[in-house]
Design an enzyme around this catalytic site. Structure first.
Site, PDB file in Angstrom:
ATOM      1  N   LYS A   1       0.826  -1.207   0.000  1.00  0.00           N
ATOM      2  CA  LYS A   1       0.000   0.000   0.000  1.00  0.00           C
ATOM      3  C   LYS A   1       0.859   1.256   0.000  1.00  0.00           C
ATOM      4  CE  LYS A   1      -3.832   0.134   2.403  1.00  0.00           C
ATOM      5  NZ  LYS A   1      -4.822   0.249   3.518  1.00  0.00           N
TER       6      LYS A   1
ATOM      7  N   HIS B   1      -2.992 -37.316  12.102  1.00  0.00           N
ATOM      8  CA  HIS B   1      -1.794 -38.072  12.461  1.00  0.00           C
ATOM      9  C   HIS B   1      -0.715 -37.169  13.043  1.00  0.00           C
ATOM     10  CE1 HIS B   1      -3.119 -41.871  10.596  1.00  0.00           C
ATOM     11  NE2 HIS B   1      -3.810 -41.050   9.823  1.00  0.00           N
TER      12      HIS B   1
ATOM     13  N   GLU C   1      -4.509 -10.875  14.225  1.00  0.00           N
ATOM     14  CA  GLU C   1      -4.087  -9.490  14.062  1.00  0.00           C
ATOM     15  C   GLU C   1      -5.251  -8.536  14.289  1.00  0.00           C
ATOM     16  OE1 GLU C   1      -0.694  -8.370  11.323  1.00  0.00           O
ATOM     17  OE2 GLU C   1      -2.362  -7.436  10.255  1.00  0.00           O
TER      18      GLU C   1
ATOM     19  N   LYS D   1       9.089  -3.799  14.253  1.00  0.00           N
ATOM     20  CA  LYS D   1       9.589  -3.192  13.012  1.00  0.00           C
ATOM     21  C   LYS D   1      10.523  -2.029  13.317  1.00  0.00           C
ATOM     22  CE  LYS D   1       6.385  -2.459   9.861  1.00  0.00           C
ATOM     23  NZ  LYS D   1       5.071  -2.123   9.279  1.00  0.00           N
TER      24      LYS D   1
ATOM     25  N   GLU E   1      10.262  -5.611   3.895  1.00  0.00           N
ATOM     26  CA  GLU E   1      10.437  -6.946   3.330  1.00  0.00           C
ATOM     27  C   GLU E   1      10.060  -6.963   1.846  1.00  0.00           C
ATOM     28  OE1 GLU E   1       9.002  -7.513   7.656  1.00  0.00           O
ATOM     29  OE2 GLU E   1       8.585  -6.168   5.975  1.00  0.00           O
TER      30      GLU E   1
END
Length: 549
Positions: A207, A386, A354, A514, A213
């Site tokens: 955005k 399992h 979140e 961050k 990242e």
């Protein structure tokens, strides 16, 4: 909501009701009420949701619905659809429902109808998707596009990645989708090994076009592409962006015609319905993408207009509150019996945790006396059986489960789907009924075991049962049904946020890490120094020493 939910009359009544709930079993509830399954099963189109295997009596449901009324759930939906500010810390409306509004009715933000700009964006998405699918949009050397690589993180990755995987049977032959989110270079490097720089289109989804990242991965992909072509102009053929930061996109080398709009009233984890869904539109086609929107719109209308006692997102949310806040059960497992939905739990983790993993109410008060936001987890069945189903059946901490399955597979290999559905139904029944000591003893005796063997094995053969679950069934996993399913979960999250009084649409909890990472990055590179606790300082020193040696 200016008061805590614990201060409502309904909450106090539910607490008293729960105190009298000891000894209530699902076996007894089914035995005493032959119409329970029919009464507690609801449907929206082909989406069938059975809530009868929940630890809830008619009185429980009456009190939970009273809580929803006291907390203004119906009014909350109206506020959303009218574009009111539901995200007060960022002063934003919350209008992912507008992205999939198929009724052509106006939805306004600050008095302005946002539907024309949404339709314009969808039209631009259709144009690009069709040009890619037809081969009209080519790489720098004139070759048709064969691979779409989406570079994003969080909501710019989990939603479109999950949907593309779920709708793989609808992919155009010869066109593949890939998703890169992790800043770990392995993720991008492995993806680049699978694609050809002559025929790959990158979608950079950010955005702000500043996400560390995403931009790190995008710049590396850009260098890889330019190195191959030997020409910076190749970026224009091979990169598009989804962003509001047009200046940064242009500086990157992406044409304005290839920059798709986002709006501040769309939260990242609710954005797959927007241009963030561009990779979906490319690989499955815009018609199927709009079917996805149409399915979500059906659930939007149900959530907004259905009476609370028949409202699937509301009922699902209330049962989650019942377990989290009155039983004290901290987690919720989502188990899709469909390999195509393997990424659904990961998408829902972000969507739920979140959104509602908050310690502060929307009015700024610190939450005391109740919990918010369950721990969401899951894996596809039958693999999950399992791995962690032992804990679900005999662990000391009960975990409510959502079971999800289509009645028909896109890959009808002989016998496979019957085995899959048999396991699904058996697991839900086993969690509900368990196995009593008397039943376990009778089973061992029928096996011919002697008394010493029975005494040794009997404690391990007993299953407490009484473990609640929801059963969600549908005919087949197609775009419309998937849209309904995802919107159901989005609205469940919203309702629980209203109950708990939290703002489900901000995420300040991701900011501190961050900020610290940005500072530490300079320290790892030797360009700055900082003041840290002894453990962090030692780790930074160790990393620097080992990487420089």
């Amino acid at each position: 909501m200016s008061i805590a939910p614990t201060e409502t009359a309904a909450w106090r009544a539910l607490r008293a009701h729960h105190e009298s709930f000891a000894g209530v079993t699902l076996r007894d509830l089914f035995r005493d009420d032959p119409g329970r399954a029919a009464r507690m099963t609801h449907a929206v189109e082909e989406l069938r949701v059975d809530l009868s295997k929940h630890l809830a009596t008619p009185e429980t449901m009456r009190l939970l619905l009273a809580l929803a009324e006291e907390r203004g759930v119906a009014a909350g939906f109206e506020r959303m659809f009218h574009g009111e500010i539901l995200n007060p810390t960022e002063e934003r409306a919350v209008l992912h429902v507008a992205l999939r509004n198929r009724a052509s009715t106006p939805i306004r933000v600050e008095g302005k109808n946002v539907m024309p700009q949404i339709y314009a964006c969808l039209a631009r998405m259709r144009t690009l998707a069709e040009r890619i699918r037809s081969g009209e949009h080519t790489g720098f050397g004139g070759e048709p596009i064969t691979d779409i690589v989406n570079i994003g993180i969080g909501g710019s990755d989990l939603g479109p990645a999950m949907v593309c995987d779920a709708l793989r049977p609808y992919w155009k032959r010869g066109l593949r989708a890939h998703f890169v989110s992790n800043v770990d270079g392995t993720h991008l490097a492995r993806t680049l090994e699978e694609v050809d720089p002559r025929t790959t289109l990158f979608i950079v989804a950010s955005k702000t076009f500043t996400t560390a990242e995403t931009l790190t991965n995008a710049r590396t992909a850009r260098s890889w592409l330019v190195e191959h072509h030997g020409n910076e102009l190749a970026v224009g053929n091979h990169f598009v962006a989804v962003s509001t930061n047009h200046d940064a996109v242009r500086e990157f080398g992406i044409d304005a015609d290839h920059c798709f709009e986002l709006w501040d009233w769309v939260g990242g984890r609710y954005s797959l319905w927007s241009a963030i869904g561009l990779p979906i539109a490319c690989v499955v086609g815009m018609d199927h993408f709009e079917e996805l929107l149409a399915g979500a719109h059906v659930m939007d209308q149900h959530a907004r207009h259905a009476p609370l006692e028949q409202n699937l997102p509301v009922l699902s949310a209330l049962l989650g509150v019942w377990y989290a806040n009155f039983f004290g059960w901290a987690s919720w497992a989502v188990i899709p019996y469909d390999q195509s939905l393997a990424r659904l739990p990961a998408w829902l983790q972000q969507g739920d945790m979140e959104s509602n993993g908050k310690r502060t109410r929307a009015d700024g008060a610190v939450i005391e006396g109740y919990d918010t936001g369950p721990i969401v987890w899951g894996e596809p069945g039958t693999n999950a059986q399992h791995s962690f189903f032992q804990l679900l059946h005999q662990g000391t901490r009960p975990v409510p489960v959502d079971f999800i399955a289509p009645m028909r597979s896109h890959h009808p290999l002989p016998e496979h789907h019957d085995h899959l559905l048999a396991n699904l139904l058996a697991q839900a029944e086993a969690l509900m009924i368990g196995k009593t000591e008397a039943e376990a003893r009778a089973e061992l005796e029928a096996h011919g075991d002697d008394e010493a063997t029975i005494a040794r094995l009997l404690p391990h053969k007993v299953f407490a049962g009484n473990r609640p679950s929801t059963m969600i069934l549908f005919d087949s996993l197609d775009p419309r049904t998937l849209g309904m399913l995802l919107a159901l979960y989005e609205h469940r999250i919203f309702v629980q946020g209203l109950i708990w009084g939290v703002n489900s649409f901000d995420q300040w909890g991701v900011e501190l890490g961050k900020q610290l990472a940005k500072a530490i990055l300079g320290e790892l590179r030797g360009s700055s120094s900082g003041d840290h606790d002894a453990s962090t300082a030692a780790a930074i020193a160790h990393v620097r020493a080992r990487r420089l040696s």
